[in-house]
Scaffold this active site. Structure first.
Site, mmCIF file in Angstrom:
data_model
loop_
_atom_site.group_PDB
_atom_site.id
_atom_site.type_symbol
_atom_site.label_atom_id
_atom_site.label_comp_id
_atom_site.label_asym_id
_atom_site.label_seq_id
_atom_site.Cartn_x
_atom_site.Cartn_y
_atom_site.Cartn_z
ATOM 1 N N THR A 92 -22.845 20.143 4.676
ATOM 2 C CA THR A 92 -22.484 19.746 6.038
ATOM 3 C C THR A 92 -22.152 18.257 6.153
ATOM 4 O OG1 THR A 92 -23.819 21.541 6.903
ATOM 5 C CG2 THR A 92 -23.458 19.704 8.396
ATOM 6 N N ALA A 112 -14.312 18.491 8.522
ATOM 7 C CA ALA A 112 -14.723 18.429 9.945
ATOM 8 C C ALA A 112 -13.732 19.119 10.888
ATOM 9 C CB ALA A 112 -14.951 16.985 10.373
ATOM 10 N N HIS A 115 -11.407 25.262 12.473
ATOM 11 C CA HIS A 115 -10.183 25.985 12.123
ATOM 12 C C HIS A 115 -9.850 27.057 13.155
ATOM 13 C CE1 HIS A 115 -9.411 24.219 8.204
ATOM 14 N NE2 HIS A 115 -10.695 24.307 7.922
ATOM 15 N N SER A 155 -15.493 26.938 3.177
ATOM 16 C CA SER A 155 -14.677 26.754 4.374
ATOM 17 C C SER A 155 -14.156 28.122 4.812
ATOM 18 C CB SER A 155 -13.521 25.828 4.049
ATOM 19 O OG SER A 155 -12.765 25.589 5.199
ATOM 20 N N CYS A 212 -24.549 -4.950 7.755
ATOM 21 C CA CYS A 212 -25.657 -4.431 8.580
ATOM 22 C C CYS A 212 -26.721 -3.672 7.811
ATOM 23 C CB CYS A 212 -25.122 -3.574 9.735
ATOM 24 S SG CYS A 212 -24.309 -2.075 9.205
#
Ligand SMILES: Cc1cc2nc3c(=O)[nH]c(=O)nc-3n(C[C@H](O)[C@H](O)[C@H](O)COP(=O)(O)OP(=O)(O)OC[C@H]3O[C@@H](n4cnc5c(N)ncnc54)[C@H](O)[C@@H]3O)c2cc1C
Length: 471
Positions: free
Chosen positions: A40, A45, A48, A334, A436
């Site tokens: 995941t 992303a 479909h 997928s 960061c």
């Protein structure tokens, strides 16, 4: 009665959320430190439409239904979702029959709105597309989302509804007696359960064998990607004509305004092999440039790879097994992300709840998303700072993320640097955490009451610092 879900990817997370609608004690086990850190975490992303999948497969059935669930699901959970639409592009006249085949296949699967468009119509919507295209299949229901955010939001919502979450706890055996599930054993202890759902992604074959099932092997198929920052001049997902092995190298406008290029399709041996290679990334560059010739690769901010769980049958495992109480939701290649909401509903409501005569209970489907300073007006941001000054201290300048957002992400479950990155987008921008990471590390250590050397990048196997260099 107790139900155990093994695996907190998008599939297991949504199954656990649906199970919490019933009068059950629901436990979710994940061997990683964070939710959504398996398959995941790294994929295209895309939500479909369902025209790529052969009619009659579980992929086709659950993809089309799952797509339809997305707008409401993402609205309930406060997760980004955008219907971009998509084109499958034919670059030569010989490819046009393939568009016609996909159109017919999609219509058979019940995909709405498909049409073949001519070059001028496509270029009017997408002027950056290769002008040599001869036609394209337009699919208006294709969308994009944030897969890990969906998994994390589903778990947060399930926790509100009584879920017991066990992170960093690996299921090692499944106890079965007289053909019925009795419970699971992890590296921490034994948990009795009548219902066990295998949503272990790439490892669903190992978990099924723990229950004594004879299942085919799941093999990893690697997909490499390049992420371009701030390329907002492509509006739709762009596909080439597919090959028998994959949907090809795509160009995907992400929900946060970047452009994702990839994936490759390489069969590898190791279920942890997410390395990127020079040849793989070159293939991504060439494939993407076929669709959009003037992509600016100086905007590349990241390359990464994900692993598809593949089986010889190339279809999902969904449903009951010969062991009473043991259910499969594995081998989710997928479009598993798209199909996940439909699979969760089918398995929980139509199979498990029916078989065990479960009673519904009060359930809150909503999750309040955390504040995102980058999306606020100056007045709204001011108000937030008045409530908590930490929302005025910027931690990530690339994506404008504040200390307040990082602390909130930790409160909601982030335990690693990547966990914060995926929840807040700190470290996701141009400098990729160069400025960061140290701040995130110190905030994590402070909030969790740990030493800096105990904070990991993404898993127990990824330390960042080993200790102070000076007392
Ligand atoms: C390159 C690529 C591109 C893709 N693109 C798309 C796309 O655009 N659209 C789409 O719909 N789908 C796409 N997919 C497919 C989609 O990403 C997957 O179907 C989906 O993420 C699978 O989710 P999952 O929950 O089944 O697996 P995972 O996310 O892997 O979750 C399973 C979890 O189980 C845990 N686990 C395993 N064994 C144990 C154990 N013994 N004990 C405890 N926990 C355990 C793992 O750590 C993992 O977190 C793509 C996949 C890849 C790799």
């Amino acid at each position: 009665m107790r139900a155990v879900v093994i695996g907190a990817g998008v599939v297991g997370a949504l199954i656990a959320r649906e199970l919490c609608r019933y009068d059950l004690t629901v436990l979710l086990f994940e061997r990683e430190l964070e939710v959504g850190f398996g398959v995941t975490k790294a994929n295209s992303a895309i939500v479909h439409a369902g025209f790529h999948d052969e009619p009659g497969t579980l992929r086709a059935r659950f993809c089309v239904k799952g797509n339809a669930f997305y707008p409401k699901l993402c609205e309930e959970l406060g997760v980004p979702f955008r219907r971009t639409g998509a084109y499958v592009l034919a670059l030569h006249a010989q490819e046009v029959p393939e568009l016609e085949r996909l159109l017919a296949q999609g219509e058979k699967n019940g995909v709405p709105g498909l049409e073949i468009q001519r070059t001028e119509e496509i270029l009017a919507r997408e002027p950056k597309v290769n002008p040599k295209i001869v036609a394209g299949l337009w699919a208006p229901t294709v969308g994009v989302t944030e897969p890990w955010a969906l998994a994390q939001a589903a778990v947060e919502n399930a926790l509100l509804n009584g879920l017991e979450l066990h992170l960093a706890e690996k299921v090692q055996t499944i106890e079965v007696k007289n053909g019925c599930v009795k419970g699971i054993k992890t590296d921490v202890g034994f948990y009795a359960a009548e219902i066990v759902v295998n949503a272990a992604g790439l490892f669903a074959d190992q978990v099924a064998r723990m229950a004594g099932l004879d299942v085919p092997e799941i093999r990893p198929r690697r997909g490499q990607y390049i992420l371009l920052e701030g390329e907002t001049n492509i509006h739709s997902v762009l596909f080439p004509c597919p090959t028998p092995k994959s949907k090809g190298i795509l160009v995907v406008p992400s929900v946060d305004g970047n452009l994702l290029l990839g994936p490759t399709a390489e069969d590898v041996d190791d279920k942890a092999d997410t390395t990127t290679t020079q040849e793989g990334l070159q293939q991504v560059r060439e494939g993407a440039k076929r669709l959009v010739p003037d992509l600016d690769f100086s905007r590349a901010i990241k390359s990464f790879a994900g692993l598809r769980p593949e089986t010889a049958a190339a279809d999902f495992w969904v449903g009951p097994t010969k062991i009473r109480g043991f259910y499969q939701a594995g081998a989710m290649r997928s479009p598993g992300l798209t199909a996940a909401p439909a699979i969760a509903r089918f398995l929980v409501h139509e199979v498990i709840a029916t078989e065990w005569h479960l009673s519904p209970r009060n359930w809150n489907p909503r999750r309040v998303p955390p504040p995102r300073v980058a999306d606020l007006s100056p007045e709204e941001w001011d108000e937030l700072i008045r409530q908590d000054p930490r929302f005025g201290r910027i931690v990530c300048f690339c994506n404008l993320v504040t200390e307040g957002e990082v602390v909130e992400a930790i409160r909601r479950g982030a335990r690693t640097i990547d966990g914060i990155k995926l929840r807040t987008r700190a470290g996701f921008g141009r400098c990729q955490g160069g400025f960061c990471t140290d701040k995130l590390l110190l905030i994590l250590a402070r909030e969790l009451g740990k030493g800096a050397e105990d904070i990991k990048l993404k898993s127990e196997r990824s330390p960042i610092v080993i200790g102070p260099v000076r007392p």
